[in-house]
Scaffold this active site. Structure first.
Site, PDB file in Angstrom:
ATOM      1  N   ASN A  64     -10.411  -4.526   3.199  1.00 10.80           N
ATOM      2  CA  ASN A  64      -9.491  -5.441   2.500  1.00 10.80           C
ATOM      3  C   ASN A  64      -8.866  -4.784   1.274  1.00 10.80           C
ATOM      4  OD1 ASN A  64     -11.151  -7.140   4.249  1.00 10.80           O
ATOM      5  ND2 ASN A  64     -10.003  -8.803   3.305  1.00 10.80           N
ATOM      6  N   ILE A  72      12.010   1.601  11.867  1.00  6.84           N
ATOM      7  CA  ILE A  72      11.262   2.630  12.623  1.00  6.84           C
ATOM      8  C   ILE A  72      11.547   2.542  14.128  1.00  6.84           C
ATOM      9  CG2 ILE A  72       9.367   3.075  11.015  1.00  6.84           C
ATOM     10  CD1 ILE A  72       7.695   1.045  12.755  1.00  6.84           C
ATOM     11  N   LYS A 110      -2.841  -2.428  16.499  1.00  6.05           N
ATOM     12  CA  LYS A 110      -3.341  -1.289  15.707  1.00  6.05           C
ATOM     13  C   LYS A 110      -4.156  -0.353  16.590  1.00  6.05           C
ATOM     14  CE  LYS A 110      -1.534  -1.994  11.777  1.00  6.05           C
ATOM     15  NZ  LYS A 110      -0.658  -1.002  11.133  1.00  6.05           N
ATOM     16  N   TYR A 168      -2.588  -8.695  16.424  1.00 10.64           N
ATOM     17  CA  TYR A 168      -2.403  -7.687  15.364  1.00 10.64           C
ATOM     18  C   TYR A 168      -3.384  -6.530  15.564  1.00 10.64           C
ATOM     19  CZ  TYR A 168      -2.981  -5.489  10.779  1.00 10.64           C
ATOM     20  OH  TYR A 168      -3.112  -4.575   9.764  1.00 10.64           O
ATOM     21  N   ILE A 188       0.839  -1.211   0.000  1.00  8.32           N
ATOM     22  CA  ILE A 188       0.000   0.000   0.000  1.00  8.32           C
ATOM     23  C   ILE A 188       0.870   1.256   0.000  1.00  8.32           C
ATOM     24  CG2 ILE A 188      -1.883   1.196   1.194  1.00  8.32           C
ATOM     25  CD1 ILE A 188      -2.583  -1.587   2.465  1.00  8.32           C
ATOM     26  N   LEU A 246      12.906  -2.813   4.497  1.00 17.79           N
ATOM     27  CA  LEU A 246      12.846  -3.844   3.448  1.00 17.79           C
ATOM     28  C   LEU A 246      12.627  -5.232   4.033  1.00 17.79           C
ATOM     29  CD1 LEU A 246      15.555  -2.508   0.990  1.00 17.79           C
ATOM     30  CD2 LEU A 246      13.072  -2.277   0.833  1.00 17.79           C
ATOM     31  N   ARG A 288     -11.978 -20.452  10.457  1.00 21.07           N
ATOM     32  CA  ARG A 288     -10.796 -20.132  11.258  1.00 21.07           C
ATOM     33  C   ARG A 288     -11.246 -19.384  12.506  1.00 21.07           C
ATOM     34  NH1 ARG A 288      -7.172 -17.245   6.743  1.00 21.07           N
ATOM     35  NH2 ARG A 288      -9.110 -16.088   6.647  1.00 21.07           N
ATOM     36  N   GLY A 318     -11.812 -16.729  15.110  1.00 16.12           N
ATOM     37  CA  GLY A 318     -11.741 -15.260  15.085  1.00 16.12           C
ATOM     38  C   GLY A 318     -12.138 -14.638  13.765  1.00 16.12           C
ATOM     39  N   ALA A 371       4.630   1.337   8.007  1.00 17.97           N
ATOM     40  CA  ALA A 371       5.531   0.240   8.404  1.00 17.97           C
ATOM     41  C   ALA A 371       4.942  -0.549   9.563  1.00 17.97           C
ATOM     42  CB  ALA A 371       6.894   0.808   8.789  1.00 17.97           C
ATOM     43  N   PHE A 409     -12.339 -21.081   3.908  1.00 16.85           N
ATOM     44  CA  PHE A 409     -12.525 -21.353   5.337  1.00 16.85           C
ATOM     45  C   PHE A 409     -13.956 -21.053   5.759  1.00 16.85           C
ATOM     46  CE2 PHE A 409      -7.945 -20.362   4.994  1.00 16.85           C
ATOM     47  CZ  PHE A 409      -7.451 -21.563   5.489  1.00 16.85           C
ATOM     48  N   SER A 446      -6.676  -0.417  10.781  1.00 17.89           N
ATOM     49  CA  SER A 446      -7.266  -1.597  10.156  1.00 17.89           C
ATOM     50  C   SER A 446      -8.663  -1.854  10.702  1.00 17.89           C
ATOM     51  CB  SER A 446      -6.366  -2.800  10.466  1.00 17.89           C
ATOM     52  OG  SER A 446      -7.025  -3.997  10.160  1.00 17.89           O
TER      53      SER A 446
HETATM   54  N1  LIG Z   1      -3.031  -5.140   3.131  1.00 14.24           N
HETATM   55  C1  LIG Z   1      -4.200  -4.923   3.746  1.00 14.24           C
HETATM   56  O1  LIG Z   1      -5.270  -5.385   3.298  1.00 14.24           O
HETATM   57  C2  LIG Z   1      -4.226  -4.096   5.010  1.00 14.24           C
HETATM   58  C3  LIG Z   1      -5.454  -3.998   5.709  1.00 14.24           C
HETATM   59  C4  LIG Z   1      -5.494  -3.216   6.860  1.00 14.24           C
HETATM   60  C5  LIG Z   1      -4.367  -2.536   7.298  1.00 14.24           C
HETATM   61  N2  LIG Z   1      -3.189  -2.665   6.620  1.00 14.24           N
HETATM   62  C6  LIG Z   1      -2.018  -1.931   7.118  1.00 14.24           C
HETATM   63  O2  LIG Z   1      -1.437  -1.232   6.034  1.00 14.24           O
HETATM   64  C7  LIG Z   1      -0.027  -1.100   6.222  1.00 14.24           C
HETATM   65  C8  LIG Z   1       0.707  -1.551   4.969  1.00 14.24           C
HETATM   66  O3  LIG Z   1       0.319  -2.888   4.669  1.00 14.24           O
HETATM   67  P1  LIG Z   1       0.878  -3.635   3.375  1.00 14.24           P
HETATM   68  O4  LIG Z   1      -0.159  -4.615   2.966  1.00 14.24           O
HETATM   69  O5  LIG Z   1       1.374  -2.619   2.400  1.00 14.24           O
HETATM   70  O6  LIG Z   1       2.108  -4.429   4.022  1.00 14.24           O
HETATM   71  P2  LIG Z   1       3.588  -4.680   3.449  1.00 14.24           P
HETATM   72  O7  LIG Z   1       4.163  -5.784   4.275  1.00 14.24           O
HETATM   73  O8  LIG Z   1       3.552  -4.850   1.967  1.00 14.24           O
HETATM   74  O9  LIG Z   1       4.319  -3.311   3.776  1.00 14.24           O
HETATM   75  C9  LIG Z   1       4.846  -3.024   5.054  1.00 14.24           C
HETATM   76  C10 LIG Z   1       6.171  -2.309   4.833  1.00 14.24           C
HETATM   77  O10 LIG Z   1       6.704  -1.958   6.114  1.00 14.24           O
HETATM   78  C11 LIG Z   1       8.089  -2.272   6.104  1.00 14.24           C
HETATM   79  N3  LIG Z   1       8.510  -2.508   7.502  1.00 14.24           N
HETATM   80  C12 LIG Z   1       8.120  -3.524   8.306  1.00 14.24           C
HETATM   81  N4  LIG Z   1       8.713  -3.407   9.503  1.00 14.24           N
HETATM   82  C13 LIG Z   1       9.498  -2.288   9.454  1.00 14.24           C
HETATM   83  C14 LIG Z   1      10.328  -1.634  10.370  1.00 14.24           C
HETATM   84  N5  LIG Z   1      10.530  -2.124  11.618  1.00 14.24           N
HETATM   85  N6  LIG Z   1      10.974  -0.490  10.001  1.00 14.24           N
HETATM   86  C15 LIG Z   1      10.787   0.010   8.740  1.00 14.24           C
HETATM   87  N7  LIG Z   1      10.003  -0.574   7.814  1.00 14.24           N
HETATM   88  C16 LIG Z   1       9.361  -1.712   8.168  1.00 14.24           C
HETATM   89  C17 LIG Z   1       8.205  -3.497   5.227  1.00 14.24           C
HETATM   90  O11 LIG Z   1       9.519  -3.715   4.730  1.00 14.24           O
HETATM   91  C18 LIG Z   1       7.195  -3.186   4.128  1.00 14.24           C
HETATM   92  O12 LIG Z   1       7.797  -2.465   3.075  1.00 14.24           O
HETATM   93  C19 LIG Z   1       0.308  -1.903   7.463  1.00 14.24           C
HETATM   94  O13 LIG Z   1       0.391  -1.010   8.551  1.00 14.24           O
HETATM   95  C20 LIG Z   1      -0.902  -2.813   7.638  1.00 14.24           C
HETATM   96  O14 LIG Z   1      -1.093  -3.163   8.985  1.00 14.24           O
HETATM   97  C21 LIG Z   1      -3.104  -3.436   5.489  1.00 14.24           C
END
Ligand SMILES: NC(=O)c1ccc[n+]([C@@H]2O[C@H](COP(=O)([O-])OP(=O)(O)OC[C@H]3O[C@@H](n4cnc5c(N)ncnc54)[C@H](O)[C@@H]3O)[C@@H](O)[C@H]2O)c1
Length: 346
Positions: A171, A49, A146, A142, A10, A31, A283, A285, A71, A209, A114
């Site tokens: 989602n 972070i 959040k 998780y 995202i 990364l 599943r 939850g 992140a 599921f 989320s």
């Molecule tokens: N994908 C979904 O459907 C969804 C739904 C609800 C919330 N979210 C939230 O959106 C955000 C992004 O999700 P995503 O799907 O892009 O995940 P993703 O895993 O693709 O991206 C997360 C990024 O954070 C970086 N990261 C992780 N730990 C780190 C750290 N300690 N320091 C620096 N960088 C770090 C990772 O390298 C990655 O690039 C997250 O906070 C997630 O909880 C996602």
């Protein structure tokens, strides 16, 4: 604009949307699960972070004035096994970021929250819309992290004059229509990419599921939001005038739930091939329905989704998965050597 986690799914789409609106994104990412080839719009800083010094240096060096915080660790199942990691990265990391922002005078934040903060709302039918005023009772570590981050951010707003918007994503799915970036989680736990991989033969047969949810076809309902619409919601959240000290939590979804079986049928339509599947038990939850009431996003942010029909989402995702760039490189390298994978990731 500081974009923590901007090498992830995202975050990368949002960095593109920011650049298109004239912002200069600075991606700060460890990364851990992100991809360097996804960082195409703006500068990149390799950092964690939880490292306050690295954050302060990046903020000062790039003249950061606002931040978007993606992140995070994101896999719900893993958070049950290793809550320690999730509290450390998600909550500890957010605390570290907030201190750095405060110390450097950055007073505007958008946070990736989320729908997991709602847990399993009692007394609601599966297709009922979830509004931000519902009680927040997460059912996973998780979701707990959040919600803890939201509360911490709200407290920093009140105490230190920060203003912040927490976007509660439903989602996220789909891929940028350019084909340059898309979803590449490892492990992948989301329905649409798993169904596409099953249909393309690049992944295992899909497990559905639960078939006995109180929904028309017995599978659970989810609200799918196209990742480019989600990215646009971040730009809209930055544009909102908020007084110092304000904290707002806003759902980002469409208000329409689709069942797991409907999503699978959309994948079959897009790819013109069946999705091999097995039927599994529910599943723990998994709520029967998670559908956003998006009215607050409309009124507060002036935002509505424009690309989030299920068929559009699936078509964009299918194109990306059938012809992806950095994902394909990873797959090729997986067969060969792990060194190349880690260098691809930085
Ligand atoms: N994908 C979904 O459907 C969804 C739904 C609800 C919330 N979210 C939230 O959106 C955000 C992004 O999700 P995503 O799907 O892009 O995940 P993703 O895993 O693709 O991206 C997360 C990024 O954070 C970086 N990261 C992780 N730990 C780190 C750290 N300690 N320091 C620096 N960088 C770090 C990772 O390298 C990655 O690039 C997250 O906070 C997630 O909880 C996602």
């Amino acid at each position: 604009m500081l974009v923590t986690g901007g090498a992830g799914y995202i975050g990368a789409h949002t960095a593109k949307a920011l650049a298109e609106q004239g912002y200069r994104p600075v991606v700060f990412d460890s990364l851990r699960s992100g991809f360097l080839p996804a960082v195409r719009w703006g500068d990149f800083v390799h950092g964690d972070i939880r490292d306050g010094r690295a954050l302060r240096e990046a903020i000062a060096a790039h003249g950061i004035r606002e931040a978007i915080h993606f992140a995070s660790l994101i896999e719900v199942g893993r958070s049950v096994e290793r809550p320690d990691l999730f509290w450390d990265v998600n909550v500890g990391g957010t605390a570290c970021l907030l201190d750095a922002l405060r110390d450097c005078g950055v007073n505007r934040l958008v946070f990736s929250s989320s729908a997991a903060v709602y847990g399993q709302p009692e007394g609601l039918a599966a297709a009922d819309l979830l509004s931000e005023t519902l009680p927040t009772v997460p059912t996973s570590p998780y979701g707990d992290t959040k919600l803890a981050c939201e509360r911490m951010i709200a407290a920093y707003c009140r105490a230190f004059g920060l203003s912040a918007v927490a976007l509660r994503y439903f989602n996220a799915a789909g891929a940028d229509p350019s084909g340059l970036i898309g979803e590449a989680h490892d492990p992948e736990t989301h329905l649409i990419p798993l169904a596409i991989a099953a249909a393309l033969g690049t992944g295992k047969p899909l497990t559905v599921f639960g078939q006995d949810f109180p929904t028309p076809d017995g599978s659970c309902l989810r609200d799918y939001i196209h990742v480019t619409d989600l990215a646009a919601a971040h730009v809209a959240a930055l544009d909102v005038e908020l007084p110092a000290g304000a904290f707002e939590a806003v759902n980002v979804g469409t208000g329409r739930g689709w069942s797991v079986l409907e999503a699978i049928e959309a994948v079959e339509r897009a790819l013109c091939r069946p999705v091999p599947r097995t039927l599994g038990a529910r599943r723990a939850g998994d709520p029967p329905g998670l559908v956003a009431d998006p009215s607050r996003a409309r009124t507060l942010l002036g935002w509505s989704p424009v690309r989030s029909s299920l068929d559009q989402i699936v078509q964009d995702a299918a194109r990306w998965h059938a012809d992806q760039r950095y994902g394909r490189s990873v797959k090729v390298n997986l067969e060969g050597n792990k060194e190349t994978i880690s260098s691809l990731r930085g």
